[in-house]
Design a protein around this motif. Sequence first.
Motif, PDB file in Angstrom:
ATOM      1  N   THR A 244       0.821  -1.216   0.000  1.00  0.00           N
ATOM      2  CA  THR A 244       0.000   0.000   0.000  1.00  0.00           C
ATOM      3  C   THR A 244       0.854   1.266   0.000  1.00  0.00           C
ATOM      4  O   THR A 244       0.340   2.356  -0.192  1.00  0.00           O
ATOM      5  N   ASN A 245       2.172   1.138   0.254  1.00  0.00           N
ATOM      6  CA  ASN A 245       3.040   2.316   0.270  1.00  0.00           C
ATOM      7  C   ASN A 245       4.014   2.376  -0.889  1.00  0.00           C
ATOM      8  O   ASN A 245       4.811   3.313  -0.997  1.00  0.00           O
ATOM      9  N   VAL A 246       3.996   1.346  -1.746  1.00  0.00           N
ATOM     10  CA  VAL A 246       5.013   1.249  -2.794  1.00  0.00           C
ATOM     11  C   VAL A 246       4.880   2.395  -3.809  1.00  0.00           C
ATOM     12  O   VAL A 246       3.827   3.013  -3.919  1.00  0.00           O
ATOM     13  N   GLY A 247       5.961   2.691  -4.513  1.00  0.00           N
ATOM     14  CA  GLY A 247       5.937   3.785  -5.497  1.00  0.00           C
ATOM     15  C   GLY A 247       6.660   4.976  -4.933  1.00  0.00           C
ATOM     16  O   GLY A 247       7.881   4.982  -4.812  1.00  0.00           O
ATOM     17  N   THR A 248       5.887   5.973  -4.551  1.00  0.00           N
ATOM     18  CA  THR A 248       6.493   7.181  -3.965  1.00  0.00           C
ATOM     19  C   THR A 248       6.804   6.982  -2.489  1.00  0.00           C
ATOM     20  O   THR A 248       7.657   7.679  -1.945  1.00  0.00           O
TER      21      THR A 248
ATOM     22  N   ILE B 244      -3.414   6.481  -2.034  1.00  0.00           N
ATOM     23  CA  ILE B 244      -2.596   5.777  -3.020  1.00  0.00           C
ATOM     24  C   ILE B 244      -1.205   6.395  -3.080  1.00  0.00           C
ATOM     25  O   ILE B 244      -1.017   7.573  -2.744  1.00  0.00           O
ATOM     26  N   THR B 245      -0.226   5.585  -3.466  1.00  0.00           N
ATOM     27  CA  THR B 245       1.155   6.070  -3.517  1.00  0.00           C
ATOM     28  C   THR B 245       1.815   5.758  -4.852  1.00  0.00           C
ATOM     29  O   THR B 245       2.925   6.199  -5.109  1.00  0.00           O
ATOM     30  N   LEU B 246       1.129   4.977  -5.696  1.00  0.00           N
ATOM     31  CA  LEU B 246       1.723   4.523  -6.948  1.00  0.00           C
ATOM     32  C   LEU B 246       0.933   5.080  -8.127  1.00  0.00           C
ATOM     33  O   LEU B 246      -0.287   5.125  -8.083  1.00  0.00           O
ATOM     34  N   GLY B 247       1.657   5.494  -9.172  1.00  0.00           N
ATOM     35  CA  GLY B 247       0.970   5.946 -10.385  1.00  0.00           C
ATOM     36  C   GLY B 247       0.768   7.451 -10.464  1.00  0.00           C
ATOM     37  O   GLY B 247       0.363   7.972 -11.491  1.00  0.00           O
ATOM     38  N   ASN B 248       1.029   8.146  -9.371  1.00  0.00           N
ATOM     39  CA  ASN B 248       0.994   9.609  -9.358  1.00  0.00           C
ATOM     40  C   ASN B 248       2.350  10.077  -8.865  1.00  0.00           C
ATOM     41  O   ASN B 248       2.959   9.418  -8.023  1.00  0.00           O
TER      42      ASN B 248
END
Lengths: 176, 356
Positions: free
Chosen positions: B167-171, B225-229
């Motif tokens: 749920t925290n992956v990405g940024t 959300i943390t991914l895709g933005n």
Amino acid sequence: MKCNRCSKMATHHITELVKSEPHEVHLCEECFANFMQQPGGSELTSGGGGGLIKTSSGLGESELEALEKLVCPTCKITYREFRSQGRLGCAHCYTAFRDELLPLLENIHGDTHHCGKFPKRAPDDSQKRYQLIKLRNDLRLAIAEESYEEAARLRDQIHGLEHGTSADAPSRDTAE
Amino acid sequence: MELKDLIDTRGEWMRGEGPDADIVISSRIRLARNLAQFPFLTRADDSVRSEIERTLHRHVVDLSLGGQISYFDINQLEGIDRQFLVERQLISRELAESHGSRGVCFTRRENVSLMVNEEDHLRIQVLHCGFELDECWQEISRIDDLLEERVTYAFDEELGYLTACPTNVGTGIRVSVLMHLPALVLTKEIQKVFQALQKISLAVRGLFGEGSQAMGDFYQISNQITLGNSEEQLLRKIKDVVPNIISYERKVRQALIKESRQALHDKVSRAYGTLKSAQSISSEETMHLLSSVRMGVNLGLIDDLEIPTVNDLFMHTQPAHLQKMRKTSLDSADRNAARASYLRQRLALPQDRTDA
């Protein structure tokens, strides 16, 4: 969003695995309480983000066995362990379980591509690939917002970067 | 610096200044990061945990974070001190309550804190007063860059910064704004706000984050959300929506003043009166009454109290703060008496103050 079981507002959004496929359930406070009391229902942590991705125990033997066999070669966590505790074992799990994780990420984030900050020390070609992902995302947004001039500019930039001719190409410091 | 020294100081984010500080208490950004060469904490045994802690300890205390910094080994702290740091918003409940090697590094001004071995190897937090997300982002990104010169983060080109929980992956970013919304709560308009935020996938939490109750009409609005933005896009989402909530709260406050000034003035004055004279008072009741008083000060219904003082009272009437001030552990009944006594003393008119 309305509750799947009555007409009240859904306040709990749950992703369950049914036959290895993620299924979304949206429930109001009351139905959520009932849902939690069902025998064999999901084991969710209280309010934590991990709750989103915990699996239901309503899977058949064969599915459970399959999840048990899926192991990260680096940290040896099984996919089943991950699903029951909601936390991965190491960075490599993201590669080892990629096929299973992508639909889950799509479900949680509505996307599977990072387009934010990235380490400055990454190699040059990664920088470029990353920049392309980011630009394509900006392009998608520009089109959605009907900013066509911006979209045209982004398209040129993407084209330039792909063919190594753009003056706008990123020149990040990668000396370290 | 020792923890007890913090009793007499105030975190910079509590000054009660900054943009829209009557409604936005603080702006906060946190980043989740992991070191590439270690497993996540779920698969780290005691020796690996200690190694991660030693590695990060060495690096974080070396960063130029602006001013004096302190590092505390959470495992060596007593329960009351851990609770104190939670109340202070310097560490999470999760870090306070977990086990094994873990620590926190924070600046004297209390606007930067770095938690080691929380859910991820590192959680960086920057806290500003008022509605100041851009400044938070600049600062935290700078700290992140400084660290990245020293360590290698777990990162994947496609998925971004890799975190223990997907749920925290990405940024790995959580952008949150702590708002005081008493008028929206009073008129039950707050439900509409919740519904609207849910539709754009923003989360609403209580004062102490995930899983905590909304106390004293405080709510944290944050991205889910943390991914895709990109970080900027996630920031913008919060920056776009918060002004609407601020103006909604202001509008309802003005409507209350216009339509039921007397009732509102009565409510605020009674709250103030109770706080000034109670002999025993619980933490919940204090929060609830201070919330009314804070709104009263902002609306000019109370004119002999300043917002920074009210902010102090919110902080210092919490259980661990009270016990640190009294330098002894107190049971619930004793705390209620100590809290009432502290409030009476702080709220006494200048000529009545015995300690002046």
